[in-house]
Design an enzyme around this catalytic site. Structure first.
Site, PDB file in Angstrom:
ATOM      1  N   HIS A 200       7.822   9.092   2.291  1.00  0.00           N
ATOM      2  CA  HIS A 200       7.041   9.932   3.052  1.00  0.00           C
ATOM      3  C   HIS A 200       7.689  11.252   3.223  1.00  0.00           C
ATOM      4  O   HIS A 200       6.885  12.332   3.355  1.00  0.00           O
ATOM      5  CB  HIS A 200       6.553   9.076   4.258  1.00  0.00           C
ATOM      6  CG  HIS A 200       5.379   8.148   3.686  1.00  0.00           C
ATOM      7  ND1 HIS A 200       5.761   6.812   3.403  1.00  0.00           N
ATOM      8  CD2 HIS A 200       4.071   8.334   3.297  1.00  0.00           C
ATOM      9  CE1 HIS A 200       4.630   6.420   3.016  1.00  0.00           C
ATOM     10  NE2 HIS A 200       3.586   7.255   2.912  1.00  0.00           N
ATOM     11  N   GLU A 442      -4.786   0.192  -3.352  1.00  0.00           N
ATOM     12  CA  GLU A 442      -3.361   0.322  -3.491  1.00  0.00           C
ATOM     13  C   GLU A 442      -2.499  -0.924  -3.626  1.00  0.00           C
ATOM     14  O   GLU A 442      -1.143  -0.834  -3.876  1.00  0.00           O
ATOM     15  CB  GLU A 442      -2.673   1.329  -2.355  1.00  0.00           C
ATOM     16  CG  GLU A 442      -3.190   0.828  -0.951  1.00  0.00           C
ATOM     17  CD  GLU A 442      -2.416   1.959  -0.027  1.00  0.00           C
ATOM     18  OE1 GLU A 442      -1.707   2.855  -0.496  1.00  0.00           O
ATOM     19  OE2 GLU A 442      -2.964   1.543   1.135  1.00  0.00           O
ATOM     20  N   ASP A 466       1.580   3.696  -3.814  1.00  0.00           N
ATOM     21  CA  ASP A 466       1.626   2.086  -3.525  1.00  0.00           C
ATOM     22  C   ASP A 466       1.297   1.214  -4.790  1.00  0.00           C
ATOM     23  O   ASP A 466       1.936   0.209  -5.077  1.00  0.00           O
ATOM     24  CB  ASP A 466       0.977   1.454  -2.418  1.00  0.00           C
ATOM     25  CG  ASP A 466       2.056   1.986  -1.125  1.00  0.00           C
ATOM     26  OD1 ASP A 466       2.995   1.535  -1.028  1.00  0.00           O
ATOM     27  OD2 ASP A 466       1.090   2.407  -0.070  1.00  0.00           O
ATOM     28  N   CYS A 513      -5.883   9.535  -4.288  1.00  0.00           N
ATOM     29  CA  CYS A 513      -5.244  10.263  -3.119  1.00  0.00           C
ATOM     30  C   CYS A 513      -3.742  10.136  -3.118  1.00  0.00           C
ATOM     31  O   CYS A 513      -2.778  10.779  -2.351  1.00  0.00           O
ATOM     32  CB  CYS A 513      -5.694   9.974  -1.634  1.00  0.00           C
ATOM     33  SG  CYS A 513      -5.420   8.257  -1.306  1.00  0.00           S
TER      34      CYS A 513
HETATM   35  C1  PEP Z   1      -0.287   5.740  -1.571  1.00  0.00           C
HETATM   36  O1  PEP Z   1       0.076   4.785  -1.539  1.00  0.00           O
HETATM   37  O2  PEP Z   1      -0.706   6.168  -2.796  1.00  0.00           O
HETATM   38  C2  PEP Z   1      -1.180   6.482  -0.373  1.00  0.00           C
HETATM   39  C3  PEP Z   1      -1.851   7.602  -0.558  1.00  0.00           C
HETATM   40  O3  PEP Z   1      -0.586   6.019   0.606  1.00  0.00           O
HETATM   41  P1  PEP Z   1       0.938   6.339   1.395  1.00  0.00           P
HETATM   42  O4  PEP Z   1       1.519   7.280   0.272  1.00  0.00           O
HETATM   43  O5  PEP Z   1       0.695   6.973   2.679  1.00  0.00           O
HETATM   44  O6  PEP Z   1       1.365   5.084   1.343  1.00  0.00           O
HETATM   45 MG    MG Z   2      -0.043   3.959   0.646  1.00  0.00          MG
END
Ligand code: PEP
Ligand code: MG
Length: 589
Positions: A200, A442, A466, A513
């Site tokens: 993140h 995901e 994910d 996303c």
């Molecule tokens: C993902 O898993 O692609 C997502 C957008 O969520 P995060 O990256 O916050 O886990």
């Molecule tokens: Mg995610």
């Protein structure tokens, strides 16, 4: 790794590029959380000096905490800042301090080792008591203990969030909350020893448009504060003591990129429509309120993923319903007339928070995370749902749920939302009249049951970060296995294709996303698979738009069908590179 001794020859360290851009400036090394504690024996006559050192460190720590508390009180309010009162209480705990004194005297050990040992034991026994409040004090104890030790050791981590000058930050690791706390007007770039493209911190760096490189192994132990460095977030290189030739080469490259950026400005006001007329909605991923202006600055058509958990990560206590409403209203206003997709609290995994009562788990990414957490902590979930709906009064609001793996989870979340709306009606409070519900796709389980999930929601958003991690069984945080983390793995393409087919058969739209959406090389693949919306770090939007305008959907559909017969991720990637070279080579630099 090259020798990084005390000389001024240029040194190049290579890691994983996670956020593009080139910057140069002084290095600021943030002290690792794992402190090196010396185990020195001391002479009996040195005991008073050791105790005096402890007293001085305690006094300094007290001053620091009071200063942090005062600063935070201005930034986030007296109430939340009061959390630091608990830290001050630890410093005043006379039992602990007496025990330290006794052990220094009795065992003739230096104060650092005694203090460290006692704090660990103290925290451990605190963790075992029945009272939940006291259990949470264990974290306060460790936090304060770390500060005192840093002061004893002469480290600077206690003021690590306050940067004196614009700097490139080097740390062993940066947690999402560390990143959220840094004064970002002074952060030129990030470099870390560990991490990967979809940790993140990397995602935040990309959203903020801050160049970043991770996976530099032991750089934080080898490099010192103040060194002049160039950080190349395109190639994943950190250059220490760059020579004149290097500076010149980077200057030229930056100039070229800037020229492309200026040309892309001309596309402002146009849409991402392929040559044969297929429109792709391009929206922005958002984490922090400071970034909301970027939505419009880069021409996003709304927010495709608002990671609401960062609001929780930025503060030392749970945000109240009213505080959430205020921030949510801001993002709705910044995105208007386009809608915002609020992703409900996705906590757990690498996003840990002391005040949310999360426990350490052996496999946090497979554990009590995201919707699994909020369906149990209904108090927190209900408050968030109420806040989103209330903030959306007078506009359209989209809500989606993270890490769904079964239909029941969606139904339970939906029921809770209905209850929250009924409460608002009963209390005579206004809320969004038009609420669309979506789910993230995901987990492989979700992707495989998209025919069922499509009956429950109005849209899908594929979280490829994910989805790749869970499908290929490759930890998204682990640099060692990063080579396995392949977005073009045939299994991933197949799951995305399956999801699109089921979404369209049910008459709902589907976006991406995850970070795949902002990877220019992968845009033709996602468009060819039939994705309706791409949501990415705002800085990547102009290039994605320019690329889409040069592609033909019909042609891509045929190509994708052919690529799906290929055996390896590498072969598919080669085809994508070829398309990129043919259609938008100058956007790639
Ligand atoms: C993902 O898993 O692609 C997502 C957008 O969520 P995060 O990256 O916050 O886990
Ligand atoms: Mg995610």
């Amino acid at each position: 790794m090259a020798d990084t001794g005390n000389h001024t020859a240029e040194i190049r360290l290579t890691g994983i590029p996670v956020s593009p851009g080139v910057v140069h400036g002084p290095l600021m090394v943030l002290t690792s959380e794992e402190l090196l504690i010396p185990k020195n024996k001391i002479e009996p006559d040195a005991v008073p000096a050791e105790i005096a050192r402890l007293e001085a460190a305690l006094m300094k720590t007290r001053q620091e905490i009071v200063a942090i508390k005062e600063n935070l009180a201005v930034a986030i309010g007296e109430k939340d800042a009061a959390i630091f009162d608990a830290h001050l209480l630890v410093l005043d705990d006379s039992t602990l301090l007496d025990a330290v004194r006794k052990q220094i005297e009795g065992r003739n050990l230096c104060v650092e080792v005694v203090f460290h040992h006692l704090m660990q034991n103290y925290a451990q026994s605190m963790r075992q008591v029945d009272d939940a409040y006291l259990r949470e004090r264990a974290t306060d104890i460790l936090d304060v203990g770390r500060r005192v030790l840093n002061n004893l050791l002469g480290n600077s981590s206690s003021d690590k969030y306050n940067l004196e000058q614009p700097s490139i930050i080097l740390a062993h690791d940066l947690s999402p909350s560390d990143t959220a706390m840094l004064d970002r007007t002074k952060v030129l770039g990030f470099v870390t020893d560990i991490g990967s493209r979809t940790s993140h911190t990397a995602i935040m760096a990309r959203s903020l448009g801050i160049p970043a490189v991770v996976g530099l192994k032991d750089a934080s132990h080898k490099l010192g504060r103040g060194l002049h460095v160039v950080l190349d977030g395109h190639e994943g290189i950190l250059i220490v003591n760059p020579d004149a030739q290097t500076m010149l080469r980077y200057g030229r490259l930056e100039h070229k990129r800037h020229e492309v950026d200026v040309q892309l400005e001309q596309l402002r006001g146009t849409e991402a429509v392929t040559k044969d007329g297929r429109k792709i909605v391009l929206s922005a991923n958002m984490e922090l309120p400071e970034d909301f202006p970027l939505i419009k600055a880069h021409g996003a058509e709304g927010v495709g993923l608002y990671r609401t958990e960062f609001l929780f990560l930025q503060r030392p206590a749970l945000p109240t319903e009213q505080e959430q409403i205020e921030i949510y209203r801001k993002i709705i206003a910044a995105s208007a007339p386009h809608p915002v997709i609020f992703r409900t609290l996705d906590i757990g995994g690498d996003k840990m928070l002391d005040h949310l009562g999360l426990v350490e788990e052996v496999n946090p990414f497979l554990g009590w995370r995201a919707i699994r957490y909020t369906l149990e902590r209904r108090d927190i979930f209900r408050t968030q749902l109420r806040a989103i709906c209330r903030a959306g009064e007078g506009s359209k609001v989209r809500i989606m749920f993270p890490m769904v793996s079964a239909v029941e989870e969606l139904r339970q979340a939906r029921d809770l939302l209905d209850e929250a709306l009924a409460e608002l009606r009963r209390d005579g409070l206004g809320y969004a009249a038009d609420i669309e519900i979506g789910t993230m796709i995901e987990t492989p389980a979700a992707a495989l049951i998209t025919d069922r999930l499509a009956k429950e929601v109005q849209f899908f958003s594929i979280g490829t970060n994910d989805l790749i991690q869970y499908t290929i069984a490759v930890d998204r945080m682990n640099a060692k296995v990063a080579y396995l983390y392949q977005p073009t793995h045939p299994s991933i393409i197949s799951l995305i294709g399956h999801t699109v087919k089921n979404a369209h058969a049910a008459g709902i739209w589907v976006g991406v996303c995850g970070e795949m959406a902002g990877e220019l090389l992968l845009v033709p693949l996602l468009v060819g698979l039939g994705i309706d919306e791409l949501s990415m770090g705002p800085k990547f939007l102009p290039r994605a738009k320019a690329a889409i305008q040069r592609l033909s959907y019909a042609e891509l559909q045929q190509q994708v069908a052919e690529w799906q017969t290929l055996g390896t991720a590498g072969e598919i990637m080669d085809r994508l590179k070829q398309v990129a070279r043919e259609k938008f080579a100058e956007l790639l630099d």
